[in-house]
Design a protein around this motif. Structure first.
Motif, PDB file in Angstrom:
ATOM      1  N   VAL A   1       0.839  -1.202   0.000  1.00 42.11           N
ATOM      2  CA  VAL A   1       0.000   0.000   0.000  1.00 42.11           C
ATOM      3  C   VAL A   1       0.874   1.253   0.000  1.00 42.11           C
ATOM      4  O   VAL A   1       0.589   2.237  -0.698  1.00 42.11           O
ATOM      5  CB  VAL A   1      -0.937   0.009   1.226  1.00 42.11           C
ATOM      6  CG1 VAL A   1      -1.689   1.334   1.325  1.00 42.11           C
ATOM      7  CG2 VAL A   1      -1.907  -1.149   1.163  1.00 42.11           C
ATOM      8  N   LEU A   2       1.947   1.244   0.779  1.00 40.82           N
ATOM      9  CA  LEU A   2       2.806   2.423   0.881  1.00 40.82           C
ATOM     10  C   LEU A   2       3.429   2.773  -0.466  1.00 40.82           C
ATOM     11  O   LEU A   2       3.589   3.950  -0.795  1.00 40.82           O
ATOM     12  CB  LEU A   2       3.894   2.190   1.926  1.00 40.82           C
ATOM     13  CG  LEU A   2       3.414   2.086   3.379  1.00 40.82           C
ATOM     14  CD1 LEU A   2       4.581   1.787   4.309  1.00 40.82           C
ATOM     15  CD2 LEU A   2       2.717   3.372   3.804  1.00 40.82           C
ATOM     16  N   LEU A   3       3.768   1.753  -1.241  1.00 38.50           N
ATOM     17  CA  LEU A   3       4.370   2.028  -2.553  1.00 38.50           C
ATOM     18  C   LEU A   3       3.320   2.554  -3.528  1.00 38.50           C
ATOM     19  O   LEU A   3       3.582   3.488  -4.298  1.00 38.50           O
ATOM     20  CB  LEU A   3       5.061   0.778  -3.098  1.00 38.50           C
ATOM     21  CG  LEU A   3       6.259   0.278  -2.284  1.00 38.50           C
ATOM     22  CD1 LEU A   3       6.934  -0.884  -3.003  1.00 38.50           C
ATOM     23  CD2 LEU A   3       7.258   1.395  -2.023  1.00 38.50           C
ATOM     24  N   ARG A   4       2.118   1.978  -3.506  1.00 36.17           N
ATOM     25  CA  ARG A   4       1.067   2.511  -4.391  1.00 36.17           C
ATOM     26  C   ARG A   4       0.728   3.943  -3.987  1.00 36.17           C
ATOM     27  O   ARG A   4       0.460   4.800  -4.831  1.00 36.17           O
ATOM     28  CB  ARG A   4      -0.185   1.630  -4.316  1.00 36.17           C
ATOM     29  CG  ARG A   4       0.027   0.198  -4.762  1.00 36.17           C
ATOM     30  CD  ARG A   4      -1.273  -0.499  -5.126  1.00 36.17           C
ATOM     31  NE  ARG A   4      -2.293  -0.407  -4.114  1.00 36.17           N
ATOM     32  CZ  ARG A   4      -2.416  -1.210  -3.054  1.00 36.17           C
ATOM     33  NH1 ARG A   4      -1.520  -2.181  -2.858  1.00 36.17           N
ATOM     34  NH2 ARG A   4      -3.398  -1.072  -2.188  1.00 36.17           N
ATOM     35  N   TRP A   5       0.747   4.211  -2.706  1.00 41.41           N
ATOM     36  CA  TRP A   5       0.484   5.562  -2.198  1.00 41.41           C
ATOM     37  C   TRP A   5       1.531   6.536  -2.754  1.00 41.41           C
ATOM     38  O   TRP A   5       1.203   7.646  -3.165  1.00 41.41           O
ATOM     39  CB  TRP A   5       0.550   5.538  -0.671  1.00 41.41           C
ATOM     40  CG  TRP A   5      -0.327   6.521   0.036  1.00 41.41           C
ATOM     41  CD1 TRP A   5      -0.504   7.829  -0.257  1.00 41.41           C
ATOM     42  CD2 TRP A   5      -1.148   6.254   1.168  1.00 41.41           C
ATOM     43  NE1 TRP A   5      -1.374   8.414   0.624  1.00 41.41           N
ATOM     44  CE2 TRP A   5      -1.785   7.468   1.512  1.00 41.41           C
ATOM     45  CE3 TRP A   5      -1.394   5.130   1.937  1.00 41.41           C
ATOM     46  CZ2 TRP A   5      -2.662   7.577   2.597  1.00 41.41           C
ATOM     47  CZ3 TRP A   5      -2.264   5.230   3.017  1.00 41.41           C
ATOM     48  CH2 TRP A   5      -2.893   6.435   3.331  1.00 41.41           C
ATOM     49  N   ALA A   6       2.784   6.104  -2.748  1.00 41.38           N
ATOM     50  CA  ALA A   6       3.853   6.956  -3.281  1.00 41.38           C
ATOM     51  C   ALA A   6       3.691   7.167  -4.783  1.00 41.38           C
ATOM     52  O   ALA A   6       3.933   8.265  -5.305  1.00 41.38           O
ATOM     53  CB  ALA A   6       5.219   6.335  -2.975  1.00 41.38           C
TER      54      ALA A   6
END
Length: 520
Positions: free
Chosen positions: A265-270
């Protein structure tokens, strides 16, 4: 030290001889044991206020600089000390402060680059405009934290590219957020192509691997972040590197787009933060199952009107609110969102960029919420401003009330129409005259927020300020107002509230004779 002395130290009308006496008091104070002690904190604030004075003589600056190790840096930051006044061997923190502000000497940078204390080299690495040889030395520093600090701040593309190849993963993690890194190197941080693998990270530097940091780690000396992990591939550091590189606007869009459906999720958020992606990537992210990802793409300036239209109907209010904060949201979409979504008091980017025609359209809307959004913009044409000031909806009038240029008659009319709902905002109007402020201060029932605004208003006279002394934050603000009668200010020096005492002691209307009586 006490609040009264701190207030006097900040008082712009304090005579020079009393400044000298306060400096002498500070010099005689016991060595502080830590700012957690209230007495030590007050002593610290006394020196801080004295250092910030604009009227210090050279002798007073020298006396303050001799008090402790930290004050010279404060004096340098406030412009009292320049490069000719500072010896980096005697006042190293002051010298680093001047380097950080671009006022230091190149030879100082070279001196600190060779300093045996890594904390000094780390501070140097964040300074702008360093000589090329100093950046080279810091990039090759044996302490990876020094190189990582340089990686965050350097504006040199060759240095940034070199740091992207650094053998320590923490340096690569830092450089991934730097927009000076060449695009090919940023892409390499995501794909690994063209870069040698990192050989170490902060985890494997200090722990036997494989290691996963316990989020409830009992070791009080452990400074590893929660979730830190390494099995030889420096997993948590690499993940953080990807996260930073994905959000970096300088990273090539094609490298970023490959992570749009990553399990993290953190990478998609970025990815959703990146402003230069193809439209189809933003469209995919608009369907992400995580509301935070959808909200991020909704406010991303790179996403287009189609994404705004889709997400304007999102079931999550945080996503719809983010759509409204997109700088190019179609005006009709904003008009549909305004009545159903709480958007906050600040002007929206789209309203700030609206054309005169769009502003007029919004001001004529049947929806009070959209008229209110237009009213928050305080550079409206006078005729539009005056029309909104006469709006029958209190939320619209409240939004336009602080607008410069409103006449006293219009401000009074707003109060007559909407009463205490608009009182505080009318009191915040910079053109509100003293007699109107006095009327607002006497309003029954009183409105605390209005009293706070009146107490700090430059047009307030004694008649308006005296009611503000009833209590709360308005009492503190009124105690500092130069229009408060001197006799009242003197009486407040013995107030039971230390904040009121400090504010009154800093009031320039305090008679010098009283100041002299209160300084030991």
């Amino acid at each position: 030290m006490n609040p009264l002395l701190c207030g006097l130290a900040a008082n712009p009308a304090l005579p020079p001889e009393l400044v000298d006496r306060l400096i002498a008091l500070a010099a005689a104070a016991p060595e502080p044991s830590g700012l957690s002690d209230p007495a030590d904190f007050l002593a610290y604030m006394l020196v801080r206020h004295l250092s910030e004075r604009a009227d210090l003589s050279r002798a007073q600056v020298a006396a303050l600089a001799a008090l402790d190790e930290d004050t010279p840096a404060q004096l340098a930051r406030d412009g009292h000390l320049g490069s000719a006044d500072v010896d980096p061997a005697v006042w190293p923190i002051a010298a680093l402060t001047l380097l950080d502000e671009g006022r230091g000497l190149p030879e100082w940078a070279r001196r600190f680059a060779a300093d045996p204390d890594p904390s000094m080299r780390r501070q140097l690495a964040s300074c702008p405009g360093l000589p090329a040889d100093v950046e080279d030395a810091l990039a090759a520093d044996a302490d990876p934290e020094v190189a990582a600090e340089l990686a965050l701040w350097t504006t040199s593309a060759p240095v940034a590219a070199r740091l992207a190849r650094h053998p320590h993963a923490a340096v690569r993690q830092a450089v991934a957020a730097n927009e000076a890194v060449p695009p090919a190197a940023l892409a390499g941080l995501l794909t690994g192509h063209g870069l040698p693998p990192a050989r170490s990270c902060l985890v494997c530097d200090c722990r036997e691997i494989p290691f996963i940091h316990d989020p409830h780690c009992p070791d009080v000396d452990c400074d590893l972040p929660a979730g830190a992990a390494c099995d030889g591939t420096h997993g948590s550091t690499v993940h953080s590197t990807w996260q930073r590189a994905l959000a970096n606007p300088a990273t090539p869009p094609e490298a970023v787009a490959a992570f749009a459906e990553h399990p993290s999720v953190l990478l998609r958020w970025a990815v959703a933060e990146h402003p230069g992606l193809p439209a189809e990537v933003y469209a995919r992210l608009a369907g992400d199952p995580v509301p935070g990802v959808r909200a991020t793409v909704a406010r991303n300036p790179g996403s287009g009107p189609e994404v705004s239209r889709v997400l304007a109907t999102d079931p999550e209010v945080e996503v719809r609110r983010a759509v409204a904060h997109h700088p190019r949201i179609p005006f009709d979409v904003l008009e549909r969102l305004a009545p159903t979504t709480r958007l906050g008091p600040e002007p929206l980017p789209r309203i700030s960029a609206a054309t005169p025609e769009e502003l007029a359209e919004g001001a004529a809307s049947a929806h009070p919420r959209l008229r209110m959004l237009v009213a928050h913009r305080h550079d409206l044409p006078p005729e539009l401003r005056d029309r909104l000031a006469a709006d029958p909806d209190a939320s619209v009038a409240k939004a336009v009330a602080p607008h410069p240029g409103l006449s006293p008659e219009r401000l009074r009319a707003m109060v007559a129409r909407h009463g205490q709902q608009v009182l505080a905002r009318v009191a915040a109007n910079p053109d509100a005259p003293g007699d109107l402020l006095a009327e607002l201060a006497r309003h029954e029932p009183s409105v605390r927020r209005a009293l706070r605004e009146i107490a700090a208003h430059p047009n307030a006279a004694a008649e308006a300020l005296l009611p503000c002394l009833a209590g709360g934050r308005s009492r503190v603000r009124a105690a500092a107002h130069p229009a408060l009668p001197a006799a009242v200010v003197v009486g407040l020096l013995d107030d039971p509230d230390p904040e009121v005492v400090e504010a009154a002691a800093g009031n320039p209307s305090l008679p010098p004779a009283v100041m002299a009586q209160r300084v030991p």
